[in-house]
Design a protein around this motif. Sequence first.
Motif, PDB file in Angstrom:
ATOM      1  N   MET A  58       0.778  -1.186  -0.171  1.00 35.15           N
ATOM      2  CA  MET A  58       0.053   0.002  -0.035  1.00 35.15           C
ATOM      3  C   MET A  58       0.958   1.378  -0.121  1.00 35.15           C
ATOM      4  SD  MET A  58      -2.872  -1.447   2.628  1.00 35.15           S
ATOM      5  CE  MET A  58      -3.949  -0.117   2.831  1.00 35.15           C
ATOM      6  N   ALA A  59       1.948   1.295   0.618  1.00 36.48           N
ATOM      7  CA  ALA A  59       2.882   2.439   0.824  1.00 36.48           C
ATOM      8  C   ALA A  59       3.519   2.571  -0.679  1.00 36.48           C
ATOM      9  CB  ALA A  59       3.762   2.256   1.909  1.00 36.48           C
ATOM     10  N   GLY A  60       3.836   1.520  -1.131  1.00 34.66           N
ATOM     11  CA  GLY A  60       4.659   1.551  -2.672  1.00 34.66           C
ATOM     12  C   GLY A  60       3.493   2.180  -3.467  1.00 34.66           C
ATOM     13  N   LEU A  61       2.341   1.900  -3.489  1.00 36.99           N
ATOM     14  CA  LEU A  61       1.310   2.304  -4.261  1.00 36.99           C
ATOM     15  C   LEU A  61       1.002   3.986  -4.086  1.00 36.99           C
ATOM     16  CD1 LEU A  61      -1.719  -0.199  -4.366  1.00 36.99           C
ATOM     17  CD2 LEU A  61      -0.275   0.313  -6.145  1.00 36.99           C
ATOM     18  N   VAL A  62       1.044   4.285  -2.690  1.00 35.47           N
ATOM     19  CA  VAL A  62       0.866   5.646  -2.396  1.00 35.47           C
ATOM     20  C   VAL A  62       2.015   6.636  -3.140  1.00 35.47           C
ATOM     21  CG1 VAL A  62       0.770   7.552  -0.464  1.00 35.47           C
ATOM     22  CG2 VAL A  62      -0.572   5.107  -0.311  1.00 35.47           C
ATOM     23  N   VAL A  63       3.271   6.006  -2.829  1.00 33.11           N
ATOM     24  CA  VAL A  63       4.472   6.748  -3.339  1.00 33.11           C
ATOM     25  C   VAL A  63       4.245   6.958  -4.952  1.00 33.11           C
ATOM     26  CG1 VAL A  63       6.793   6.433  -3.869  1.00 33.11           C
ATOM     27  CG2 VAL A  63       6.033   5.785  -1.677  1.00 33.11           C
ATOM     28  N   VAL A  64       3.735   5.973  -5.490  1.00 33.31           N
ATOM     29  CA  VAL A  64       3.505   5.888  -7.045  1.00 33.31           C
ATOM     30  C   VAL A  64       2.414   6.822  -7.436  1.00 33.31           C
ATOM     31  CG1 VAL A  64       2.667   4.526  -8.942  1.00 33.31           C
ATOM     32  CG2 VAL A  64       4.271   3.706  -7.519  1.00 33.31           C
ATOM     33  N   LEU A  65       1.455   6.974  -6.493  1.00 32.61           N
ATOM     34  CA  LEU A  65       0.256   7.758  -6.905  1.00 32.61           C
ATOM     35  C   LEU A  65       0.422   9.316  -6.515  1.00 32.61           C
ATOM     36  CD1 LEU A  65      -2.698   5.799  -5.293  1.00 32.61           C
ATOM     37  CD2 LEU A  65      -2.329   6.388  -8.039  1.00 32.61           C
ATOM     38  N   GLN A  66       1.373   9.411  -5.628  1.00 32.95           N
ATOM     39  CA  GLN A  66       1.540  10.842  -5.239  1.00 32.95           C
ATOM     40  C   GLN A  66       2.543  11.561  -6.491  1.00 32.95           C
ATOM     41  OE1 GLN A  66       4.867  12.659  -4.251  1.00 32.95           O
ATOM     42  NE2 GLN A  66       5.995  10.798  -4.626  1.00 32.95           N
ATOM     43  N   SER A  67       3.538  10.573  -6.969  1.00 37.41           N
ATOM     44  CA  SER A  67       4.438  11.001  -8.105  1.00 37.41           C
ATOM     45  C   SER A  67       3.380  11.398  -9.252  1.00 37.41           C
ATOM     46  CB  SER A  67       5.255   9.913  -8.512  1.00 37.41           C
ATOM     47  OG  SER A  67       6.349  10.366  -9.593  1.00 37.41           O
ATOM     48  N   ALA A  68       2.339  10.488  -9.536  1.00 37.71           N
ATOM     49  CA  ALA A  68       1.471  10.562 -10.717  1.00 37.71           C
ATOM     50  C   ALA A  68       0.567  11.845 -10.635  1.00 37.71           C
ATOM     51  CB  ALA A  68       0.515   9.480 -10.868  1.00 37.71           C
ATOM     52  N   ILE A  69       0.334  12.264  -9.203  1.00 38.05           N
ATOM     53  CA  ILE A  69      -0.437  13.487  -8.972  1.00 38.05           C
ATOM     54  C   ILE A  69       0.320  14.730  -9.201  1.00 38.05           C
ATOM     55  CG2 ILE A  69      -1.472  14.906  -7.191  1.00 38.05           C
ATOM     56  CD1 ILE A  69      -2.267  12.161  -5.915  1.00 38.05           C
ATOM     57  N   ASN A  74      -3.568  17.186 -16.150  1.00 36.26           N
ATOM     58  CA  ASN A  74      -4.810  17.128 -15.993  1.00 36.26           C
ATOM     59  C   ASN A  74      -5.207  15.810 -15.227  1.00 36.26           C
ATOM     60  OD1 ASN A  74      -5.310  15.197 -18.163  1.00 36.26           O
ATOM     61  ND2 ASN A  74      -4.976  16.829 -19.645  1.00 36.26           N
ATOM     62  N   LEU A  75      -6.831  15.613 -15.285  1.00 40.29           N
ATOM     63  CA  LEU A  75      -7.080  14.411 -14.314  1.00 40.29           C
ATOM     64  C   LEU A  75      -7.070  13.214 -15.426  1.00 40.29           C
ATOM     65  CD1 LEU A  75      -8.599  13.688 -12.017  1.00 40.29           C
ATOM     66  CD2 LEU A  75     -10.793  13.922 -13.149  1.00 40.29           C
ATOM     67  N   ILE A  76      -7.133  13.182 -16.675  1.00 37.66           N
ATOM     68  CA  ILE A  76      -6.953  12.181 -17.397  1.00 37.66           C
ATOM     69  C   ILE A  76      -5.336  11.698 -17.466  1.00 37.66           C
ATOM     70  CG2 ILE A  76      -6.887  11.214 -20.088  1.00 37.66           C
ATOM     71  CD1 ILE A  76      -9.598  13.025 -20.244  1.00 37.66           C
ATOM     72  N   ASP A  77      -4.619  12.653 -17.494  1.00 37.45           N
ATOM     73  CA  ASP A  77      -3.163  12.330 -17.498  1.00 37.45           C
ATOM     74  C   ASP A  77      -2.872  11.660 -15.969  1.00 37.45           C
ATOM     75  OD1 ASP A  77      -0.726  12.604 -18.440  1.00 37.45           O
ATOM     76  OD2 ASP A  77       0.084  14.106 -16.961  1.00 37.45           O
ATOM     77  N   LEU A  78      -3.552  12.030 -14.778  1.00 33.43           N
ATOM     78  CA  LEU A  78      -3.448  11.423 -13.696  1.00 33.43           C
ATOM     79  C   LEU A  78      -3.683   9.954 -13.669  1.00 33.43           C
ATOM     80  CD1 LEU A  78      -3.144  11.149 -10.515  1.00 33.43           C
ATOM     81  CD2 LEU A  78      -5.376  12.132 -10.279  1.00 33.43           C
ATOM     82  N   VAL A  79      -4.750   9.598 -14.286  1.00 31.72           N
ATOM     83  CA  VAL A  79      -5.336   8.476 -14.278  1.00 31.72           C
ATOM     84  C   VAL A  79      -4.393   7.432 -14.959  1.00 31.72           C
ATOM     85  CG1 VAL A  79      -7.421   6.999 -15.051  1.00 31.72           C
ATOM     86  CG2 VAL A  79      -7.924   9.217 -13.717  1.00 31.72           C
ATOM     87  N   TRP A  81      -1.294   7.782 -15.965  1.00 33.09           N
ATOM     88  CA  TRP A  81       0.189   7.539 -15.419  1.00 33.09           C
ATOM     89  C   TRP A  81      -0.131   6.627 -13.946  1.00 33.09           C
ATOM     90  CZ3 TRP A  81       4.542   7.399 -17.192  1.00 33.09           C
ATOM     91  CH2 TRP A  81       4.777   8.540 -18.517  1.00 33.09           C
ATOM     92  N   ALA A  82      -1.162   7.028 -13.473  1.00 30.60           N
ATOM     93  CA  ALA A  82      -1.518   6.015 -12.082  1.00 30.60           C
ATOM     94  C   ALA A  82      -1.595   4.652 -12.384  1.00 30.60           C
ATOM     95  CB  ALA A  82      -2.353   6.517 -11.434  1.00 30.60           C
ATOM     96  N   LEU A  83      -2.496   4.355 -13.573  1.00 29.42           N
ATOM     97  CA  LEU A  83      -2.550   3.102 -13.942  1.00 29.42           C
ATOM     98  C   LEU A  83      -1.493   2.379 -14.733  1.00 29.42           C
ATOM     99  CD1 LEU A  83      -6.271   3.330 -15.623  1.00 29.42           C
ATOM    100  CD2 LEU A  83      -5.525   2.436 -13.308  1.00 29.42           C
ATOM    101  N   ILE A  84      -0.585   3.025 -15.276  1.00 30.57           N
ATOM    102  CA  ILE A  84       0.647   2.596 -15.803  1.00 30.57           C
ATOM    103  C   ILE A  84       1.467   2.085 -14.610  1.00 30.57           C
ATOM    104  CG2 ILE A  84       2.713   3.203 -16.979  1.00 30.57           C
ATOM    105  CD1 ILE A  84       0.684   4.725 -19.100  1.00 30.57           C
ATOM    106  N   ALA A  85       1.700   3.005 -13.683  1.00 30.22           N
ATOM    107  CA  ALA A  85       2.506   3.036 -12.495  1.00 30.22           C
ATOM    108  C   ALA A  85       1.942   1.797 -11.583  1.00 30.22           C
ATOM    109  CB  ALA A  85       2.764   4.259 -11.774  1.00 30.22           C
ATOM    110  N   ILE A  86       0.834   1.730 -11.530  1.00 25.34           N
ATOM    111  CA  ILE A  86       0.202   0.534 -10.726  1.00 25.34           C
ATOM    112  C   ILE A  86       0.429  -0.768 -11.590  1.00 25.34           C
ATOM    113  CG2 ILE A  86      -2.198  -0.666  -9.841  1.00 25.34           C
ATOM    114  CD1 ILE A  86      -2.947   2.344  -9.221  1.00 25.34           C
ATOM    115  N   ILE A  87       0.313  -0.702 -12.696  1.00 27.22           N
ATOM    116  CA  ILE A  87       0.364  -2.207 -13.463  1.00 27.22           C
ATOM    117  C   ILE A  87       1.964  -2.507 -13.258  1.00 27.22           C
ATOM    118  CG2 ILE A  87       0.524  -3.182 -15.432  1.00 27.22           C
ATOM    119  CD1 ILE A  87      -1.918  -1.707 -16.211  1.00 27.22           C
ATOM    120  N   VAL A  88       2.878  -1.638 -13.436  1.00 23.59           N
ATOM    121  CA  VAL A  88       4.233  -1.841 -13.367  1.00 23.59           C
ATOM    122  C   VAL A  88       4.723  -2.183 -12.078  1.00 23.59           C
ATOM    123  CG1 VAL A  88       6.381  -0.754 -13.459  1.00 23.59           C
ATOM    124  CG2 VAL A  88       5.100  -0.194 -15.187  1.00 23.59           C
TER     125      VAL A  88
END
Length: 138
Positions: A58-69, A74-79, A81-88
């Motif tokens: 969960m902490a790893g996901l949060v780190v990835v999400l904060q970087s995507a944010i 824009n919001l689509i860009d966030l989603v 990048w976040a989905l790509i990062a979560i998959i990776v």
Amino acid sequence: MDLTYYLQTLDHFFIYLVTSMVLFLIGTYIFKWITPYSERALIKAGNIAVSLKLLGKMAGLVVVLQSAIRSSINLIDLVLWALIAIIVQIVLHLVIEYVFTRNTNLAKEVENGNTAVGLFLGGVSVLVGLIVAATISY
């Protein structure tokens, strides 16, 4: 201090917050889905190893999400990048857990309460999250 500016952008804050929380829940759900045992039941039973491993994921996901944010324009860009990062993040976790440690069933060790393995895997998830997060940039 211009209070009007902050009030005008408050909707963006809430939209990004809700979107990020949904992405966090999706990532956490996927991690729980690919885990061969019930993390919830084992944590409820007091298995610290499982708790440490899940917390690290969960902490790893949060780190990835904060970087995507921070990197999104824009919001689509966030989603995206976040989905790509979560998959990776998930793929790298699986590679580390199953490929590099073929001779040891780490999932079974964590399920059996091996705290050292749980802490190691949780820590690896955070470290992988930091690497993935650093790659999200323009």
